[in-house]
Design a protein around this motif. Structure first.
Motif, PDB file in Angstrom:
ATOM      1  N   PRO A  82      87.656  26.924  34.979  1.00  0.00           N
ATOM      2  CA  PRO A  82      88.328  25.652  34.672  1.00  0.00           C
ATOM      3  C   PRO A  82      88.037  24.574  35.715  1.00  0.00           C
ATOM      4  CG  PRO A  82      89.843  27.513  34.480  1.00  0.00           C
ATOM      5  CD  PRO A  82      88.616  28.022  35.160  1.00  0.00           C
ATOM      6  N   VAL A  83      87.753  23.359  35.240  1.00  0.00           N
ATOM      7  CA  VAL A  83      87.571  22.206  36.126  1.00  0.00           C
ATOM      8  C   VAL A  83      88.423  21.064  35.592  1.00  0.00           C
ATOM      9  CG1 VAL A  83      85.243  22.881  36.838  1.00  0.00           C
ATOM     10  CG2 VAL A  83      85.532  21.404  34.855  1.00  0.00           C
ATOM     11  N   THR A  84      88.748  20.117  36.473  1.00  0.00           N
ATOM     12  CA  THR A  84      89.642  19.027  36.074  1.00  0.00           C
ATOM     13  C   THR A  84      88.927  17.969  35.241  1.00  0.00           C
ATOM     14  OG1 THR A  84      89.199  17.968  38.202  1.00  0.00           O
ATOM     15  CG2 THR A  84      91.163  19.336  38.053  1.00  0.00           C
ATOM     16  N   GLY A  85      87.632  17.780  35.456  1.00  0.00           N
ATOM     17  CA  GLY A  85      86.878  16.781  34.698  1.00  0.00           C
ATOM     18  C   GLY A  85      86.526  17.269  33.313  1.00  0.00           C
ATOM     19  N   LEU A  86      86.095  16.342  32.455  1.00  0.00           N
ATOM     20  CA  LEU A  86      85.713  16.680  31.091  1.00  0.00           C
ATOM     21  C   LEU A  86      84.259  17.145  31.033  1.00  0.00           C
ATOM     22  CD1 LEU A  86      87.200  13.691  29.031  1.00  0.00           C
ATOM     23  CD2 LEU A  86      88.165  15.979  29.337  1.00  0.00           C
ATOM     24  N   THR A  87      84.020  18.229  30.315  1.00  0.00           N
ATOM     25  CA  THR A  87      82.653  18.660  30.050  1.00  0.00           C
ATOM     26  C   THR A  87      81.912  17.529  29.339  1.00  0.00           C
ATOM     27  OG1 THR A  87      83.264  20.983  29.913  1.00  0.00           O
ATOM     28  CG2 THR A  87      81.251  20.324  28.757  1.00  0.00           C
ATOM     29  N   ARG A  88      80.672  17.287  29.719  1.00  0.00           N
ATOM     30  CA  ARG A  88      79.917  16.154  29.163  1.00  0.00           C
ATOM     31  C   ARG A  88      79.527  16.390  27.702  1.00  0.00           C
ATOM     32  NH1 ARG A  88      73.728  16.674  31.358  1.00  0.00           N
ATOM     33  NH2 ARG A  88      73.592  18.954  31.283  1.00  0.00           N
ATOM     34  N   SER A  89      79.332  15.298  26.980  1.00  0.00           N
ATOM     35  CA  SER A  89      78.841  15.333  25.606  1.00  0.00           C
ATOM     36  C   SER A  89      77.510  14.591  25.566  1.00  0.00           C
ATOM     37  CB  SER A  89      79.833  14.658  24.648  1.00  0.00           C
ATOM     38  OG  SER A  89      81.049  15.380  24.597  1.00  0.00           O
ATOM     39  N   ASN A  90      76.484  15.247  25.022  1.00  0.00           N
ATOM     40  CA  ASN A  90      75.147  14.661  24.927  1.00  0.00           C
ATOM     41  C   ASN A  90      74.782  14.383  23.474  1.00  0.00           C
ATOM     42  OD1 ASN A  90      74.899  14.960  27.700  1.00  0.00           O
ATOM     43  ND2 ASN A  90      73.766  16.874  27.556  1.00  0.00           N
ATOM     44  N   ILE A  91      73.928  13.401  23.262  1.00  0.00           N
ATOM     45  CA  ILE A  91      73.492  13.027  21.914  1.00  0.00           C
ATOM     46  C   ILE A  91      71.960  13.033  21.873  1.00  0.00           C
ATOM     47  CG2 ILE A  91      73.399  11.164  20.209  1.00  0.00           C
ATOM     48  CD1 ILE A  91      76.159  10.281  21.182  1.00  0.00           C
ATOM     49  N   ALA A  92      71.402  13.605  20.800  1.00  0.00           N
ATOM     50  CA  ALA A  92      69.956  13.588  20.582  1.00  0.00           C
ATOM     51  C   ALA A  92      69.685  13.016  19.195  1.00  0.00           C
ATOM     52  CB  ALA A  92      69.367  14.988  20.705  1.00  0.00           C
ATOM     53  N   LEU A  93      68.701  12.116  19.101  1.00  0.00           N
ATOM     54  CA  LEU A  93      68.301  11.500  17.845  1.00  0.00           C
ATOM     55  C   LEU A  93      66.871  11.936  17.542  1.00  0.00           C
ATOM     56  CD1 LEU A  93      69.701   7.926  18.538  1.00  0.00           C
ATOM     57  CD2 LEU A  93      70.817   9.794  17.298  1.00  0.00           C
ATOM     58  N   ALA A  94      66.687  12.710  16.459  1.00  0.00           N
ATOM     59  CA  ALA A  94      65.389  13.283  16.123  1.00  0.00           C
ATOM     60  C   ALA A  94      64.790  12.565  14.921  1.00  0.00           C
ATOM     61  CB  ALA A  94      65.530  14.772  15.826  1.00  0.00           C
ATOM     62  N   GLU A  95      63.566  12.043  15.091  1.00  0.00           N
ATOM     63  CA  GLU A  95      62.859  11.357  14.008  1.00  0.00           C
ATOM     64  C   GLU A  95      61.859  12.311  13.342  1.00  0.00           C
ATOM     65  OE1 GLU A  95      61.849   7.095  15.020  1.00  0.00           O
ATOM     66  OE2 GLU A  95      62.446   7.810  17.010  1.00  0.00           O
ATOM     67  N   PRO A  96      61.457  12.045  12.114  1.00  0.00           N
ATOM     68  CA  PRO A  96      60.600  12.966  11.367  1.00  0.00           C
ATOM     69  C   PRO A  96      59.263  13.266  12.040  1.00  0.00           C
ATOM     70  CG  PRO A  96      61.577  11.370   9.874  1.00  0.00           C
ATOM     71  CD  PRO A  96      61.902  10.922  11.258  1.00  0.00           C
ATOM     72  N   ASP A  97      58.739  12.339  12.860  1.00  0.00           N
ATOM     73  CA  ASP A  97      57.443  12.574  13.502  1.00  0.00           C
ATOM     74  C   ASP A  97      57.556  13.380  14.787  1.00  0.00           C
ATOM     75  OD1 ASP A  97      58.604  10.783  15.224  1.00  0.00           O
ATOM     76  OD2 ASP A  97      56.967   9.315  15.179  1.00  0.00           O
ATOM     77  N   GLY A  98      58.766  13.899  15.075  1.00  0.00           N
ATOM     78  CA  GLY A  98      58.963  14.705  16.269  1.00  0.00           C
ATOM     79  C   GLY A  98      59.460  13.926  17.466  1.00  0.00           C
ATOM     80  N   THR A  99      59.536  12.587  17.361  1.00  0.00           N
ATOM     81  CA  THR A  99      60.051  11.781  18.471  1.00  0.00           C
ATOM     82  C   THR A  99      61.530  12.075  18.665  1.00  0.00           C
ATOM     83  OG1 THR A  99      58.460  10.024  18.039  1.00  0.00           O
ATOM     84  CG2 THR A  99      60.398   9.445  19.352  1.00  0.00           C
ATOM     85  N   LEU A 100      61.910  12.343  19.907  1.00  0.00           N
ATOM     86  CA  LEU A 100      63.294  12.696  20.208  1.00  0.00           C
ATOM     87  C   LEU A 100      63.832  11.756  21.271  1.00  0.00           C
ATOM     88  CD1 LEU A 100      65.378  14.993  19.495  1.00  0.00           C
ATOM     89  CD2 LEU A 100      64.746  15.995  21.677  1.00  0.00           C
ATOM     90  N   THR A 101      64.961  11.103  20.981  1.00  0.00           N
ATOM     91  CA  THR A 101      65.634  10.238  21.940  1.00  0.00           C
ATOM     92  C   THR A 101      66.928  10.924  22.367  1.00  0.00           C
ATOM     93  OG1 THR A 101      64.737   8.270  20.851  1.00  0.00           O
ATOM     94  CG2 THR A 101      66.625   7.955  22.324  1.00  0.00           C
ATOM     95  N   LYS A 102      67.074  11.140  23.662  1.00  0.00           N
ATOM     96  CA  LYS A 102      68.237  11.862  24.167  1.00  0.00           C
ATOM     97  C   LYS A 102      69.081  10.965  25.064  1.00  0.00           C
ATOM     98  CE  LYS A 102      66.209  15.498  26.008  1.00  0.00           C
ATOM     99  NZ  LYS A 102      66.105  16.865  26.596  1.00  0.00           N
ATOM    100  N   ILE A 103      70.391  11.082  24.907  1.00  0.00           N
ATOM    101  CA  ILE A 103      71.340  10.398  25.770  1.00  0.00           C
ATOM    102  C   ILE A 103      72.192  11.474  26.430  1.00  0.00           C
ATOM    103  CG2 ILE A 103      73.194   8.698  25.914  1.00  0.00           C
ATOM    104  CD1 ILE A 103      72.131   7.521  23.273  1.00  0.00           C
ATOM    105  N   ASN A 104      71.962  11.708  27.730  1.00  0.00           N
ATOM    106  CA  ASN A 104      72.671  12.743  28.457  1.00  0.00           C
ATOM    107  C   ASN A 104      73.722  12.122  29.362  1.00  0.00           C
ATOM    108  OD1 ASN A 104      71.077  14.652  27.258  1.00  0.00           O
ATOM    109  ND2 ASN A 104      69.856  15.111  29.068  1.00  0.00           N
ATOM    110  N   ALA A 105      74.959  12.537  29.193  1.00  0.00           N
ATOM    111  CA  ALA A 105      76.051  12.059  30.034  1.00  0.00           C
ATOM    112  C   ALA A 105      75.966  12.708  31.417  1.00  0.00           C
ATOM    113  CB  ALA A 105      77.394  12.381  29.378  1.00  0.00           C
ATOM    114  N   PRO A 106      76.560  12.080  32.447  1.00  0.00           N
ATOM    115  CA  PRO A 106      76.441  12.634  33.803  1.00  0.00           C
ATOM    116  C   PRO A 106      77.242  13.908  34.023  1.00  0.00           C
ATOM    117  CG  PRO A 106      77.837  10.693  33.802  1.00  0.00           C
ATOM    118  CD  PRO A 106      77.235  10.778  32.440  1.00  0.00           C
ATOM    119  N   GLY A 107      78.341  14.071  33.319  1.00  0.00           N
ATOM    120  CA  GLY A 107      79.173  15.248  33.516  1.00  0.00           C
ATOM    121  C   GLY A 107      80.235  15.030  34.576  1.00  0.00           C
ATOM    122  N   PRO A 108      81.157  15.979  34.718  1.00  0.00           N
ATOM    123  CA  PRO A 108      82.273  15.810  35.657  1.00  0.00           C
ATOM    124  C   PRO A 108      81.834  16.000  37.102  1.00  0.00           C
ATOM    125  CG  PRO A 108      82.317  18.003  34.716  1.00  0.00           C
ATOM    126  CD  PRO A 108      81.203  17.276  34.019  1.00  0.00           C
TER     127      PRO A 108
END
Length: 315
Positions: A82-108
């Motif tokens: 257990p930690v006091t901070g929130l576990t990070r949430s990341n988002i990935a956007l995948a396009e049909p040609d294989g291009t991947l855009t990722k947004i990674n949160a810093p985390g607690p």
């Protein structure tokens, strides 16, 4: 049994989109949600292959609780710290040609007490582990020597130590002699502070990491395959990946394949290569099952083509 340590886990949401148009409303054609973080992905791949794994990780808040639930649903024994901070949430956007855009949160930010509790949890659960895989970036609050402390403690219990991290944390941990390190090409280049244009350049860089303390180096080279360098020599593995759907977690699947096949030599490299090639054909950060693997398509050779130029995607 393979125990994994993920200091900065995440809740990963992947959306498949027809195209990514900045400033516009983009409607997803598919979505999935997975427990994330490099060590978590290794555990998921090990479990998908039918082997036992235990995942040690700090978790906080509602996102952390959801990560624990998702792990349990995949048959993975989780050891949440257990930690006091929130576990990070990341988002990935995948396009049909294989291009991947990722947004990674810093985390607690991890406190000193939480960092020590994480080390203690690894010590408590490491009995009987064949391998301890220490993976991913370090969250705020953990200094670059944290992995070095973990490797030193883990060696004391007699397990093999696999390390997948980068930057100062990788260089600091090399002093403690991890059995395996698994950089991708970008991380390998950064570790030796020079560009790597050919397979021969990558081979030389891997030997340099061995000189700094690594027992063996398993380098993921994206579309250019994988390179294994240890005390007995070097091997090069390739496999046709086909259409790339997502490369998220492909390097983690490769490390899992390497460890479940013994973690040494060309047989383990072949397993690693097969797992990595299978992972990129799956959506999001889905991990391959045995039915996804095509071992017959893998080629492993000790005749490393040192003049081959590098330039594929980097899982």
């Amino acid at each position: 049994m393979i125990l994994t340590v993920t200091p900065n886990p995440s809740l990963d949401r992947t959306y498949e989109v027809p195209s990514l148009d900045r400033g516009e409303v983009v409607r997803a054609t598919g979505e999935r949600m997975d427990p994330g973080g490099k060590g978590v992905n290794v555990s998921r791949a090990v479990a998908a292959a039918g082997h036992r794994t235990v995942a040690v990780l700090p978790l906080g808040g509602a996102p952390g609780a959801l990560v624990a639930d998702l792990l349990a649903g995949q048959g993975i024994e989780a050891v949440p710290v257990p930690v006091t901070g929130l576990t990070r949430s990341n988002i990935a956007l995948a396009e049909p040609d294989g291009t991947l855009t990722k947004i990674n949160a810093p985390g607690p930010e991890i406190t000193g007490e939480e960092a020590e509790a994480l080390l203690a949890a690894v010590g408590e659960r490491s009995a009987g582990a064949d391998w301890i895989a220490c993976c991913g970036s370090l969250p705020r609050g953990l200094g670059p020597n944290w992995y070095a402390h973990l490797v030193a403690r883990a060696h004391a219990v007699g397990a093999g130590i696999a390390l997948d991290t980068s930057g100062p944390a990788l260089l600091a941990a090399l002093r403690e002699g991890p059995d395996v390190v698994k950089p991708n090409l970008t991380e390998l280049s950064a570790a030796v502070r020079r560009p790597l244009a050919t397979l021969g350049d990558a081979l030389g860089a891997a030997e340099e990491l061995r000189g700094l303390g690594a027992g063996s180096v398993l380098a993921s080279l994206g579309a250019d395959g994988q390179l294994l360098v240890d005390a007995s020599g070097a091997w090069y593995g390739t496999a046709p990946a086909g259409a790339v759907r997502s490369d998220v977690g492909a390097g983690d699947a490769s490390l899992a394949g390497f460890l479940i096949a013994g973690g040494t030599g060309p047989r383990a490299l072949a397993s690693s290569t097969a797992h990595g090639a299978a992972a990129v054909r799956l959506p999001g950060s889905a991990m391959p099952t045995p039915s996804d693997l095509v071992p017959s398509a893998v080629t492993v050779t000790a005749d490393v083509p040192v003049d081959r130029r590098l330039g594929g995607p980097r899982p």
